[in-house]
Every structure is written in C-alpha cells, then in structure tokens.
Design a protein around this motif. Structure first.
Motif, mmCIF file in Angstrom:
data_model
loop_
_atom_site.group_PDB
_atom_site.id
_atom_site.type_symbol
_atom_site.label_atom_id
_atom_site.label_comp_id
_atom_site.label_asym_id
_atom_site.label_seq_id
_atom_site.Cartn_x
_atom_site.Cartn_y
_atom_site.Cartn_z
ATOM 1 N N MET A 135 77.276 -22.482 35.860
ATOM 2 C CA MET A 135 76.019 -22.685 35.152
ATOM 3 C C MET A 135 75.490 -21.376 34.557
ATOM 4 O O MET A 135 74.899 -21.373 33.479
ATOM 5 C CB MET A 135 74.977 -23.302 36.097
ATOM 6 N N MET A 136 75.714 -20.256 35.246
ATOM 7 C CA MET A 136 75.276 -18.974 34.688
ATOM 8 C C MET A 136 76.129 -18.591 33.466
ATOM 9 O O MET A 136 75.602 -18.006 32.501
ATOM 10 C CB MET A 136 75.349 -17.880 35.748
ATOM 11 N N TRP A 137 77.411 -18.910 33.483
ATOM 12 C CA TRP A 137 78.242 -18.669 32.297
ATOM 13 C C TRP A 137 77.740 -19.508 31.131
ATOM 14 O O TRP A 137 77.678 -19.044 29.993
ATOM 15 C CB TRP A 137 79.705 -18.995 32.591
ATOM 16 N N ARG A 138 77.364 -20.733 31.433
ATOM 17 C CA ARG A 138 76.785 -21.622 30.421
ATOM 18 C C ARG A 138 75.529 -20.989 29.824
ATOM 19 O O ARG A 138 75.316 -21.027 28.609
ATOM 20 C CB ARG A 138 76.474 -22.962 31.083
ATOM 21 N N GLN A 139 74.685 -20.402 30.661
ATOM 22 C CA GLN A 139 73.481 -19.741 30.167
ATOM 23 C C GLN A 139 73.830 -18.500 29.345
ATOM 24 O O GLN A 139 73.244 -18.238 28.292
ATOM 25 C CB GLN A 139 72.583 -19.318 31.340
ATOM 26 N N LEU A 140 74.781 -17.717 29.843
ATOM 27 C CA LEU A 140 75.141 -16.450 29.208
ATOM 28 C C LEU A 140 75.739 -16.654 27.822
ATOM 29 O O LEU A 140 75.540 -15.820 26.923
ATOM 30 C CB LEU A 140 76.121 -15.687 30.100
ATOM 31 N N THR A 141 76.465 -17.764 27.627
ATOM 32 C CA THR A 141 77.037 -18.016 26.297
ATOM 33 C C THR A 141 75.930 -18.110 25.243
ATOM 34 O O THR A 141 76.100 -17.647 24.111
ATOM 35 C CB THR A 141 77.869 -19.311 26.279
ATOM 36 N N GLN A 142 74.787 -18.684 25.622
ATOM 37 C CA GLN A 142 73.693 -18.788 24.657
ATOM 38 C C GLN A 142 73.092 -17.425 24.354
ATOM 39 O O GLN A 142 72.738 -17.133 23.202
ATOM 40 C CB GLN A 142 72.622 -19.745 25.183
ATOM 41 N N TRP A 143 72.963 -16.587 25.367
ATOM 42 C CA TRP A 143 72.392 -15.263 25.126
ATOM 43 C C TRP A 143 73.304 -14.432 24.222
ATOM 44 O O TRP A 143 72.836 -13.726 23.339
ATOM 45 C CB TRP A 143 72.161 -14.542 26.455
ATOM 46 N N LEU A 144 74.612 -14.535 24.414
ATOM 47 C CA LEU A 144 75.558 -13.794 23.573
ATOM 48 C C LEU A 144 75.502 -14.284 22.131
ATOM 49 O O LEU A 144 75.610 -13.497 21.196
ATOM 50 C CB LEU A 144 76.979 -13.947 24.120
ATOM 51 N N GLY A 145 75.338 -15.593 21.951
ATOM 52 C CA GLY A 145 75.328 -16.138 20.601
ATOM 53 C C GLY A 145 74.004 -16.007 19.886
ATOM 54 O O GLY A 145 73.946 -16.148 18.667
ATOM 55 N N GLY A 146 72.923 -15.737 20.626
ATOM 56 C CA GLY A 146 71.591 -15.735 20.024
ATOM 57 C C GLY A 146 71.416 -14.739 18.898
ATOM 58 O O GLY A 146 71.134 -15.112 17.755
ATOM 59 N N MET A 147 71.572 -13.464 19.191
ATOM 60 C CA MET A 147 71.439 -12.441 18.155
ATOM 61 C C MET A 147 72.708 -12.313 17.328
ATOM 62 O O MET A 147 72.682 -11.765 16.232
ATOM 63 C CB MET A 147 71.067 -11.098 18.792
ATOM 64 N N GLY A 148 73.808 -12.821 17.847
ATOM 65 C CA GLY A 148 75.041 -12.832 17.066
ATOM 66 C C GLY A 148 76.135 -12.002 17.699
ATOM 67 O O GLY A 148 75.947 -10.819 17.996
ATOM 68 N N ILE A 149 77.292 -12.614 17.906
ATOM 69 C CA ILE A 149 78.428 -11.920 18.495
ATOM 70 C C ILE A 149 78.925 -10.815 17.566
ATOM 71 O O ILE A 149 79.229 -9.702 17.992
ATOM 72 C CB ILE A 149 79.571 -12.923 18.771
ATOM 73 N N ILE A 150 78.984 -11.117 16.267
ATOM 74 C CA ILE A 150 79.484 -10.128 15.314
ATOM 75 C C ILE A 150 78.486 -8.990 15.151
ATOM 76 O O ILE A 150 78.876 -7.825 15.008
ATOM 77 C CB ILE A 150 79.781 -10.792 13.956
ATOM 78 N N VAL A 151 77.187 -9.316 15.183
ATOM 79 C CA VAL A 151 76.173 -8.256 15.120
ATOM 80 C C VAL A 151 76.354 -7.310 16.299
ATOM 81 O O VAL A 151 76.259 -6.084 16.162
ATOM 82 C CB VAL A 151 74.752 -8.860 15.126
ATOM 83 N N LEU A 152 76.641 -7.849 17.475
ATOM 84 C CA LEU A 152 76.884 -7.024 18.651
ATOM 85 C C LEU A 152 78.135 -6.174 18.460
ATOM 86 O O LEU A 152 78.138 -4.971 18.793
ATOM 87 C CB LEU A 152 77.033 -7.913 19.887
ATOM 88 N N MET A 153 79.187 -6.765 17.922
ATOM 89 C CA MET A 153 80.423 -6.005 17.698
ATOM 90 C C MET A 153 80.209 -4.867 16.695
ATOM 91 O O MET A 153 80.724 -3.765 16.867
ATOM 92 C CB MET A 153 81.534 -6.941 17.197
#
Length: 510
Positions: A135-153
């Motif tokens: 369930m925490m991985w499920r939550q974390l996927t949303q946080w990673l996608g929120g501002m953008g995975i590519i923006v983070l990269m």
C-alpha cells in the motif's frame, strides 16, 4: 521509407529512468521490514529495473535527443514505468486471491498511481487485505508522478539537462512552461523543492494532529501515506473509506493543501522570492479560486437545504447542519476540481442537482504548472476569451483585438494550440465514452456512468458516478475497457499530444 526518428536514443534514456526507479523502490522495503512483511516483491523488481535499465542504455552509447526523440522518450518512459511499477503488485499477489495478481489489474493500478488518477481496481474490503509495504508503494507511485518523473530526472541528471526544456515541456501540465531561472535543470529542481517542502509540512501537520489527540487514527504511517497522495492530487488512500475515515478537523486540514496542489507551483516560488502580489495579479489563479468558491457555495446551499440524504457510516451529509454541509461541499469540490479523487462521503447518493455541480467541478481542472489534472483553468480562460472575441469581431470586422491574460498578449500560435488540445481532448473523451458503453454494457446502467468512467480516467480524476463512486472500483470492467482506460490515463497525464503524435506517419519519417 526511412525512419528518421532516433528511437534507439529515446529507449536508451528510458533505460536511465528505469535504472533510477530502483531507488524509490527501496522505501517500501524499509516499510516491509518495519512491519515484518515479505520484501521479495520489491527486491525482485529492483533487480528487474536495474537489468532493464542497463540493457536499454546499451542501445545507444551516447544518445542525443531532438524534439521528436524527446517526445518519444517522455511517452515511452511513462508507459514503461507504469508496467514495471506493476510488478510488485503481481509478485505480492501470487498464490492469493488479490485482484492485483492479474497483470492487467496490476498495470491499471500502477498507471493510475503514476498518473495520479486515483482510479482503483481494489474494493473497500480488498484495500485492507494488502500489506503495509504494498500500500505504501501504491502511495509512493502517486508522489513520484505528481510533479513529473521526467522533471525529476532533468533535475538530478546532467545528461538530460541538455534537452531539458523539450522534455519538461512534453511532460509538464498546462499549455506553457514557465522558466523560473535561465537553466531548465535549476527550474526543475526548484519545482521539486517546493513540492517536497509542502509534502513534508503536510505530513508534519497530520502527524501533529495525531499527537495532540485530534486525529486518533492518523498515525505516522497514515500521515506519510496521505502526504504522498495529497500534493500530487492523487487520491489513493490506505483507508477503505478514504478521508471519511478521519475526523472533521482532519478533513478541513486536507482542503487548503489540495487547493495548494492545484495551484501553479511557480507562484509559490515567486512569493518566496519576495513577489508578494503575484497571486493577485495572476488571472488564472483568480479564476481558479473563483471557481472553487462559487461551486462550493452553490453545493453547500444544495446540501444545507436537504437535497442530499443522510449517508450514515459513509460520512454523509445532514440537511440543515451548516458546518457539515460546508465541509462536505468544500472538500468534494476541491477534490474533484483538482482531480484528487479523495472523498468524505458517498456523493453518488446525493441529489441529481448536487452531482451536476460536481460534474462541472470535474471539467474545470487545476492550474497550469500544478499537479492537478483536467483541461486546466488557463485553457478555459483562453477558450472563453476567444469566443468573446469572435462575437465582438463579428460586428466589428475591422478591429484587431488580441487576447490578453494578466495584461500580456497571448500568442496566436498558443491560442491555436489550446483549441487543438481542447478539441482532441473532447473528441477522445467522447469516443472513449462510446467504446466503454459498448464493451461494458452489462455493467453500465446509465449514460452518466460511461461518461464519468471516460472523464475520470482521461482527466486523471479517479472516481466517477454510479458504481464508480468514491467508494467503488473499476474491478468488474472487462479487460478491453481496462486497457482502454489505461491508455486514457497515459495520454491524459501527458496531455494527449506527446502520445498521439507517435501514431502519425510524419512523426517517424519526416
């Protein structure tokens, strides 16, 4: 016919993204160790991501990204991350009755997570059967996608900073990219820093309420889990009753942070830099707040007058109770307008009038440069201003009347881009509604249910109406409908064009 798009370069950078995905996968391992749960699903996924990452990177030793390669990289990265992100669900569900053991369901949940949609194939009972780590991985996927995975990269990898403007523009929500500094990598770092800071503050407030006795079931795990899904406007919750599981003071606490999540994050940076009046001067923000206030007041009046029944254990609305009506209306309006998808009551049981107000909220969307989904407020502003101009020039053809936002003239190319996006959005949405209605005709009882299923996925909203309400799930949809909705979530998060352009011949050959 010769393919001119360097797909090898794009896939090589996809490998880089997958390789670094192994880092956040370590967090649920820590959670699993704390709760004495299996770590194999995450260890195996880390090994897979590293192997795939290094393998794809070898396709092109020194990849270079031009415009088409950048768009291909962004689109494929999001699809690849969602597929790999589904692996822990499948591995954890092997040998069990978990809905997520089916690969299509797992990819659906993963795509919904990374795109911050919040649509789920887990029912209210199924949510509570899964481990804390899953369930925490499920939550974390949303946080990673929120501002953008590519923006983070772009923010952390120097090799991507060279093509950073093209990459961020392809991924960032909204019709334009606002550079806060001359270097795009520094802008990406600033946006992620603001995003991270608000997440930490929100987690601290939620846990603080627990420590002073105002939120007895908001322990550290729940505080972190909901912090991970509020700022990205995701809506996943480890609680089967979503935010209805918490006290009124906790529900009020969520509202301002959901509003923050739907605001252009660049505005906060300007405020921190000393530009105190930037919110007042920003026409999109004024329209955004105006829409929230207007819809909240309207819905609160409807609920207070008794247009919704009392819903008992689901949180509910009590006719004639001012605080209850105001809280329920404010929460549901900001949640659906910003595509968050949290719920404090089962609005499916509300009156038709109340549901129409929520439907309008779902169509608005957040601000450009926010984590909110939907069409975006700035696009609606431009569309309405363009329609008003057309009416004016019909009787004054000799007058040249530019469209302005915040005192600045909007470029005609940008206006055409907004109109093109809006048309494609509505066309794909309407076509998907028809296809879902045809494929799932044994489930769909009213056109509103098919309508909301399409809108909830392409708009990255999550819940819909009917059996897709805030406490419902997408479990019973046929596989073709689920695959279609996975596609809708994918193109909705990337605002359609970076994905659909790949299906045109000119993208590959000219």
């Amino acid at each position: 016919m010769r393919i001119r798009t360097d797909w090898r370069a794009s896939l090589a950078f996809v490998g880089t993204v997958l390789k670094y995905l192994s880092v956040p996968l370590a967090f649920p391992i820590v959670v699993a160790l704390v709760y004495s749960e299996p770590v194999f699903p995450f260890v195996a996924t880390i090994a897979l991501t590293i192997a795939l990452g290094y393998g794809l990177e070898r396709l092109r030793p020194e990849p270079d990204l031009q415009v088409r390669e950048a768009m291909l990289f962004v689109a494929i990265s999001w699809l690849a991350v969602a597929i790999v992100g589904a692996v822990p669900y499948v591995l954890a569900g092997l040998g069990t009755e978990s809905t997520l053991a089916h690969p299509v369901n797992a990819v659906f949940e993963s795509m919904s997570g990374f795109t911050t949609t919040g649509a789920t194939v887990l029912g209210t009972i199924s949510v509570e059967r899964h481990s804390h780590a899953i369930m925490m991985w499920r939550q974390l996927t949303q946080w990673l996608g929120g501002m953008g995975i590519i923006v983070l990269m772009v923010a952390i990898l120097p090799e991507l900073a060279v093509s950073g403007a093209q990459l961020v523009e392809s991924e960032a929500p909204g019709p334009q990219l606002q550079k806060l500094t001359p270097r795009i990598a520094e802008t990406a770092r600033i946006l992620w820093l603001v995003y991270f800071a608000f997440t930490v503050v929100f987690i601290g407030i939620l846990y603080g309420l627990n420590q002073v006795g105002l939120a007895p079931n908001m322990g550290l795990y729940n505080a972190i889990a909901h912090g991970f899904t509020t700022l990205p406007t995701g809506g996943f919750s480890p609680e089967s009753r979503s935010i209805a599981a918490f006290s009124p003071i906790v529900q009020w606490t969520f509202i301002p942070f959901i509003v923050i999540a739907g605001t252009n994050f660049a505005l906060f940076w300007h405020v921190f830099s000393g530009e105190r009046r930037c919110f007042v001067r920003n026409s999109e923000f004024r329209a955004y707040i105006g829409a929230i206030v207007g819809l909240t007041v309207l819905l609160a009046g409807i609920l207070y007058a008794g247009a919704a029944p009392e819903l008992g254990k689901l949180g509910g609305v009590t006719a004639g109770a001012f605080e209850n009506s105001l809280r329920q209306s404010a929460f549901q309006v900001v949640s659906l307008l910003n595509s968050t998808g949290y719920a404090t009551s089962d609005f499916v049981e509300w009156s038709s009038t109340g549901k129409i107000v929520l439907l309008f909220a779902m169509l608005v969307g957040g601000c450009a440069g926010s984590t909110g989904g939907g069409v975006k407020v700035v696009r609606w502003l431009i569309v309405f201003k363009m329609l008003r101009r057309e009416l004016f020039t019909a009787s004054h053809p000799e007058v040249v009347r530019p469209i302005r936002l915040g005192g600045n003239v909007v470029d005609e190319d940008a206006i055409r881009g907004v109109l093109g996006f809006t048309f494609m959005y509505l066309f794909v949405f309407a076509l998907a509604t028809l296809l879902i209605a045809l494929d799932a005709n044994h489930l769909i009882e009213t056109p509103l249910e098919a309508f909301s299923a399409s809108l909830a996925t392409i708009g990255n909203i999550g819940p819909g109406f009917g059996f897709l309400g805030p406490f419902g799930s997408y479990t019973d949809f046929p596989i073709p409908s689920k695959l279609l909705m996975i596609f809708l979530m994918w193109i909705g998060r990337l605002e359609i064009i970076p994905v659909l352009v790949m299906f045109t011949g000119g993208f590959w050959t000219r």
